[in-house]
Design an enzyme around this catalytic site. Sequence first.
Site, PDB file in Angstrom:
ATOM      1  N   GLU A   1      47.018 -68.770 -22.279  1.00 55.96           N
ATOM      2  CA  GLU A   1      47.919 -69.565 -21.446  1.00 55.96           C
ATOM      3  C   GLU A   1      48.067 -70.918 -22.126  1.00 55.96           C
ATOM      4  O   GLU A   1      47.198 -71.320 -22.891  1.00 55.96           O
ATOM      5  CB  GLU A   1      47.322 -69.743 -20.039  1.00 55.96           C
ATOM      6  CG  GLU A   1      46.332 -70.914 -19.873  1.00 55.96           C
ATOM      7  CD  GLU A   1      45.030 -70.753 -20.656  1.00 55.96           C
ATOM      8  OE1 GLU A   1      44.685 -69.605 -21.006  1.00 55.96           O
ATOM      9  OE2 GLU A   1      44.362 -71.775 -20.933  1.00 55.96           O
TER      10      GLU A   1
ATOM     11  N   SER B   1      42.163 -86.999 -28.088  1.00 57.24           N
ATOM     12  CA  SER B   1      42.140 -85.534 -28.112  1.00 57.24           C
ATOM     13  C   SER B   1      43.345 -84.878 -28.771  1.00 57.24           C
ATOM     14  O   SER B   1      43.262 -83.754 -29.236  1.00 57.24           O
ATOM     15  CB  SER B   1      41.988 -85.007 -26.688  1.00 57.24           C
ATOM     16  OG  SER B   1      42.994 -85.554 -25.867  1.00 57.24           O
TER      17      SER B   1
ATOM     18  N   LYS C   1      42.041 -78.557 -29.377  1.00 54.50           N
ATOM     19  CA  LYS C   1      42.105 -77.166 -28.931  1.00 54.50           C
ATOM     20  C   LYS C   1      41.695 -76.166 -30.006  1.00 54.50           C
ATOM     21  O   LYS C   1      41.164 -75.099 -29.704  1.00 54.50           O
ATOM     22  CB  LYS C   1      43.522 -76.833 -28.448  1.00 54.50           C
ATOM     23  CG  LYS C   1      43.932 -77.595 -27.191  1.00 54.50           C
ATOM     24  CD  LYS C   1      43.223 -77.068 -25.965  1.00 54.50           C
ATOM     25  CE  LYS C   1      43.742 -77.715 -24.692  1.00 54.50           C
ATOM     26  NZ  LYS C   1      42.900 -77.357 -23.524  1.00 54.50           N
TER      27      LYS C   1
END
Lengths: 402, 276
Positions: free
Chosen positions: A117, A384, A95
């Site tokens: 969010e 990830s 991210k």
Amino acid sequence: MKDKDKYNFPDADGRYGDFGGKYVSETLMSALEQLETTYENLKDKEEFKNEITDDLNNFVGRPSPLYFAKRWTEKLSGAKIYLKREDLNHTGAHKINNTVGQVLLAKHMGKKRIIAETGAGQHGVATAAVAARHGLECIIFMGEEDIERQSPNVYRMKLLGADVCPVTSGTRTLKDAMNEAMRDWVSNVDDTHYIIGSVAGPHPYPKIVRDFNSIVGIELKEQSRELFGRFPDKIIACVGGGSNAMGIFYPFLKDNSVDLIGVEAGGSGIDTGKHAAPLSDGSIGVLHGMKTYLMQDNSGQILSTQSVSAGLDYPGVGPEHSYLKDSGRVEYDSATDEEALDSFHDLTKTEGIMPALETAHALAHAKKIAPNMEKDEIIVVNLSGRGDKDMANVAKVEGLTL
Amino acid sequence: MSIIKSTFENLEKVNSKALVTYTVAGDPNLDTSEKIISEIVSSGADIIEIGVPFSDPMSEGPVIQMAHERSLINKTSLIDILSLSKKLKKKFKTTPIVLMGYFNTFINSLNSTKSNHDINEDICSELKKNGVDGLIIVDLPYEESEAIFKKLSKFEIDLIRLISPTTNDLRINEIISNSSGFLYYVSLKGITGADIDSYDELKKRVQQIKNSSNIPVVVGFGIKDQETASNMSSFADGVVVGSAIVDMIGDFEKEEHKVILNKISKFVGDIKSSIQ
């Protein structure tokens, strides 16, 4: 001309074939235009690129290693499994690749306030970290249910100086957090930049988030050449909104020898209807500014989703994935909660790497297909994110208290 | 001539402004919605906006969000709303009915297999047959809907567009040339039910829009009482009242229905008298 050479999405209208677009209220149209113009003007400028590269290297810790999961490979006794270690990034997931880029866009636009969010909290933490680093006010919207199951990340965000705003509307998960972030953005659009955390939402977000995450695929290309002298046979990534998958797939879209596989959250199983797999079992609609595959009923109401992983618990998917599904370039499958938990434990015990529950869905698919492949074939799983945030949740699911 | 257009022309003749009211269909249930809307029309509303509930009403403030949720408990669908519209049209032939909602419910509840995820002619024909005179689709900017505008026009259904404080001049002109019925000026940067901060700025914007178009301009978001309504109507062709009424409807669970209907009726009458 071959099909692969034609791939040039999104088009000028922000579309990926029939998917994507900008379905937002009029108040947000100017902010989207400003974001698009800013991004298009900056993205190829040396200074901007250097700024991002510097952050990726020294703040995030890139490049992330390509790790050979030797013991797990031996155990499965099939294709060689490599892991692209996005879990080693600062803040623990892919991210951050997006947030370091978007925060610079925010600064260039003169925005002083950042909102985002978050589902699992990884995007919230990655946003809070870059906001802290740049001295910007930061508000994170998070569903009440997710706040409960991801409490360590909530505290991390607070330590990083962000306000975590609990969302109590609707299903109290990621989709409702996104609704609330949109409402905040409409109300504070002059001084606020909304850092969407996935390849979802209205154009230009799916493109910007894909581009910033593409560093994963770009690095993998180079590492594959060095390590194998060729590209992997298969690349597997989990898909919620789909940013880690898009990031690792995108640089390989034109390399047809590489099979690309996205794995959705199968929840209790696709046939039970209790899942979060719109590409496997959804229909086309419009939500959160984009036309894409959604989980919805026959009145066009969005269905609540179910997944053990908060980060995949979303009824939509990035529009580019919808296009890639229909075009057949990417294969989409799903893994159930049970399969994901099983792989979570496997990897932790076999390799000493604790994956995020989201990532565990991709691992579960690797576990299914690797044994049927040749020993000289290569699978790369996009690892990830790391699973520290999930410990309390896994314990709870398995009936333990910490 | 569209019934919306003639409504504004008739109001202009008597030097009056349009009162547009918004309630959510199926809140608290469809039968009561019919009673509420009938009461509202009898009390002076000129145009009725019927909210189509959506699971994810992104532009709504808390009051209207709750109304959507209440309505969806009964699984109110667009098909139900069309039968409500048909009944109301039978009762009030000259009162325009405008459906307001989010794109997904319009493209995925009627003929969804044939619709190709768009508003096609079958859908237009369904809307027309059931007395719908106009649509407001909150999340459908003109870029995504030039073709839809043309299709709706063929069926004499107006596509009413929103213009907001952040809409630049270029967009305003594009929007004007792709709308009909009336233009809905969003009075504030925010969600339904929020507070307006500057009337001067608002007045300037509305006048600017009126100068470049013949389509009536109605102001909505943030109109709560006679004072705000009266202020707005001094420069706009009409006002939309939504959250204030929906808030009263929220009491249907705990108060006697007749009391609430009377309250709504008085409120609507008061607003109408303040915008004459």
